[in-house]
Write a protein that holds these residues in place. Sequence first.
Motif, PDB file in Angstrom:
ATOM      1  N   LEU A 234     -40.196 -14.241  18.554  1.00  0.00           N
ATOM      2  CA  LEU A 234     -38.843 -13.984  18.063  1.00  0.00           C
ATOM      3  C   LEU A 234     -38.232 -15.237  17.447  1.00  0.00           C
ATOM      4  CD1 LEU A 234     -36.402 -12.100  17.785  1.00  0.00           C
ATOM      5  CD2 LEU A 234     -35.651 -12.882  20.037  1.00  0.00           C
ATOM      6  N   LEU A 235     -38.427 -16.378  18.083  1.00  0.00           N
ATOM      7  CA  LEU A 235     -37.867 -17.635  17.575  1.00  0.00           C
ATOM      8  C   LEU A 235     -38.403 -17.942  16.186  1.00  0.00           C
ATOM      9  CD1 LEU A 235     -36.148 -20.150  18.064  1.00  0.00           C
ATOM     10  CD2 LEU A 235     -38.137 -21.209  19.156  1.00  0.00           C
ATOM     11  N   LEU A 236     -39.696 -17.775  15.984  1.00  0.00           N
ATOM     12  CA  LEU A 236     -40.297 -18.044  14.680  1.00  0.00           C
ATOM     13  C   LEU A 236     -39.785 -17.065  13.632  1.00  0.00           C
ATOM     14  CD1 LEU A 236     -42.288 -19.527  12.864  1.00  0.00           C
ATOM     15  CD2 LEU A 236     -44.102 -18.014  13.723  1.00  0.00           C
ATOM     16  N   ILE A 276     -21.656 -15.950  22.977  1.00  0.00           N
ATOM     17  CA  ILE A 276     -21.172 -14.720  23.611  1.00  0.00           C
ATOM     18  C   ILE A 276     -22.090 -13.527  23.392  1.00  0.00           C
ATOM     19  CG2 ILE A 276     -18.811 -15.540  23.316  1.00  0.00           C
ATOM     20  CD1 ILE A 276     -18.415 -13.432  21.161  1.00  0.00           C
ATOM     21  N   ARG A 277     -23.090 -13.656  22.517  1.00  0.00           N
ATOM     22  CA  ARG A 277     -24.089 -12.596  22.314  1.00  0.00           C
ATOM     23  C   ARG A 277     -23.467 -11.273  21.861  1.00  0.00           C
ATOM     24  NH1 ARG A 277     -26.789 -10.698  26.349  1.00  0.00           N
ATOM     25  NH2 ARG A 277     -25.227 -11.047  27.920  1.00  0.00           N
ATOM     26  N   TYR A 319     -36.343  -7.567  16.369  1.00  0.00           N
ATOM     27  CA  TYR A 319     -36.785  -7.619  17.764  1.00  0.00           C
ATOM     28  C   TYR A 319     -37.403  -6.291  18.198  1.00  0.00           C
ATOM     29  CZ  TYR A 319     -36.496  -8.618  22.789  1.00  0.00           C
ATOM     30  OH  TYR A 319     -36.778  -8.826  24.115  1.00  0.00           O
ATOM     31  N   LEU A 320     -36.870  -5.179  17.701  1.00  0.00           N
ATOM     32  CA  LEU A 320     -37.427  -3.875  18.049  1.00  0.00           C
ATOM     33  C   LEU A 320     -38.890  -3.773  17.612  1.00  0.00           C
ATOM     34  CD1 LEU A 320     -34.456  -1.487  17.134  1.00  0.00           C
ATOM     35  CD2 LEU A 320     -35.107  -2.350  19.384  1.00  0.00           C
ATOM     36  N   ARG A 391     -29.270 -13.957  22.350  1.00  0.00           N
ATOM     37  CA  ARG A 391     -28.463 -14.976  21.679  1.00  0.00           C
ATOM     38  C   ARG A 391     -29.033 -15.282  20.288  1.00  0.00           C
ATOM     39  NH1 ARG A 391     -25.133 -17.173  25.586  1.00  0.00           N
ATOM     40  NH2 ARG A 391     -25.774 -16.706  27.720  1.00  0.00           N
ATOM     41  N   LEU A 392     -30.351 -15.367  20.198  1.00  0.00           N
ATOM     42  CA  LEU A 392     -30.993 -15.623  18.907  1.00  0.00           C
ATOM     43  C   LEU A 392     -30.772 -14.457  17.956  1.00  0.00           C
ATOM     44  CD1 LEU A 392     -34.402 -17.099  20.142  1.00  0.00           C
ATOM     45  CD2 LEU A 392     -32.497 -18.368  19.149  1.00  0.00           C
ATOM     46  N   ARG A 393     -30.906 -13.243  18.479  1.00  0.00           N
ATOM     47  CA  ARG A 393     -30.743 -12.060  17.636  1.00  0.00           C
ATOM     48  C   ARG A 393     -29.319 -11.956  17.100  1.00  0.00           C
ATOM     49  NH1 ARG A 393     -33.143  -9.492  22.237  1.00  0.00           N
ATOM     50  NH2 ARG A 393     -31.282  -8.207  22.507  1.00  0.00           N
ATOM     51  N   THR A 394     -28.325 -12.216  17.963  1.00  0.00           N
ATOM     52  CA  THR A 394     -26.932 -12.110  17.544  1.00  0.00           C
ATOM     53  C   THR A 394     -26.590 -13.156  16.494  1.00  0.00           C
ATOM     54  OG1 THR A 394     -26.360 -11.297  19.757  1.00  0.00           O
ATOM     55  CG2 THR A 394     -24.559 -12.034  18.358  1.00  0.00           C
ATOM     56  N   MET A 395     -27.079 -14.378  16.672  1.00  0.00           N
ATOM     57  CA  MET A 395     -26.844 -15.416  15.675  1.00  0.00           C
ATOM     58  C   MET A 395     -27.449 -15.004  14.336  1.00  0.00           C
ATOM     59  SD  MET A 395     -27.915 -19.459  15.721  1.00  0.00           S
ATOM     60  CE  MET A 395     -29.660 -19.079  15.557  1.00  0.00           C
TER      61      MET A 395
END
Length: 439
Positions: A234-236, A276-277, A319-320, A391-395
Amino acid sequence: MANQFLRVWRRYRSVPIVYRIAAAFVLGSIVGLAVGPPAQRLQPLGDLFVRLLEMIIIPIIVFTLLMAARRLSPTNLGKIGAQTVLLYLLTTTVAIALGLGVSNLINPGSGVTLTGGNVDTEQAPSLGQQLLNVVPTNPISAMAEGNILAIIFFVLVFGIGMTLVREESDADSSIRDGIDTIFETAEAGAEVMFKVVWGIMEYGVIGVFALMAALFGEIGVEAIRAYAMLAATLLLAVAIQITVVYLLVLLRGVVGVSPISFLRGTREALVTALSIRSSSGTLPVSMSNAEDNLKIDEGVYSFSLPLGATINMDGTAMYLGIVAIFAANIAGVSLTLAQQFSILVTALLASIGTAGVPSASLVMMTAVLTQVGLPLEVIAMIAGIDPLLDRLRTMNNVAGDLAVSTVVGKWNDAVDLTAGVWAGGVGEGDVVASESATD
């Protein structure tokens, strides 16, 4: 004794649910490693959590997508609206494809085998048949059979059809009133289902503990490697989406501005999203950055940003797809090209109805995994680390909203590229922040 129990219960409830689930994830993993195979006796408690998630799939999809369709009314879909929606759909499609591509490269979950999960091993239909199956011959039958993609298609068509009829009806027409009633019922139903989700997640503390204990009791420390690979994937993917798609293609290529200036002008929104996600919770900060720092006209961002918080879920959709590959790997299933295309379409449509609140994607995962017959136990497995990944997904989601708003502003001469961060200065929001820091 009763009063003491109530005090303990209130103190327990005062801890945010995400932290309790994370604690259950850690404790369950420790118990599984310490006890070993006997910990698998806790599996039924985890299976109940999975069944509860299965129970709410169809209602959540129907209610949330009807709410999304209401926003896509012909009144809103003018030139700016059409450009915004098309860009959102394009970036989300790219995000899902990117997530699937990175997942196929890294193969998160490989080397770990999940037993006891329900996996549909029937021969996958061809790509052409997959496309044809999107259109249900009987919507009620599709709901009964759990054909997620067909359900999403029908609900979106039905919802957009209602908005068209509503716009063509007189203000005092009984038809218009009836459609408003249906939309209000859907909104109420969505609120009820989110309350049900809250209840399920309360039990999820027990369910996640049981599933983690059973998993680590069976597999051992090898499971840790699977989680690390999932996070790395996910990070990549998020790094590539933000750097290449948003900064280089949209901002540098289409708008012709400095990506560094964009990051400087949106840093408050990005940091808030990371903290805050919640895309919806970050909306006031995003709108402030759009006006004060990016100098986008209110006529653009007042539509694009609220809509983006509803339907533009690039990080979530990405992410899904990643979770689907993760689930397939630990279930020992090889997904065909047609199945991965089905995941792309399902994740794209499901993300439209995903609420912009913390960990809402856990609910939508059920739709994607069900569509390709993968075990829903995976959702409970990753629930413990979801707050970190969320948090990564929301950003990612918020960065996409602001990037698309900037492009639409450029196309409609509704962004001042001679002021704000584009001119090398600071916006009013930065000035306020600087003054507050000085005080």
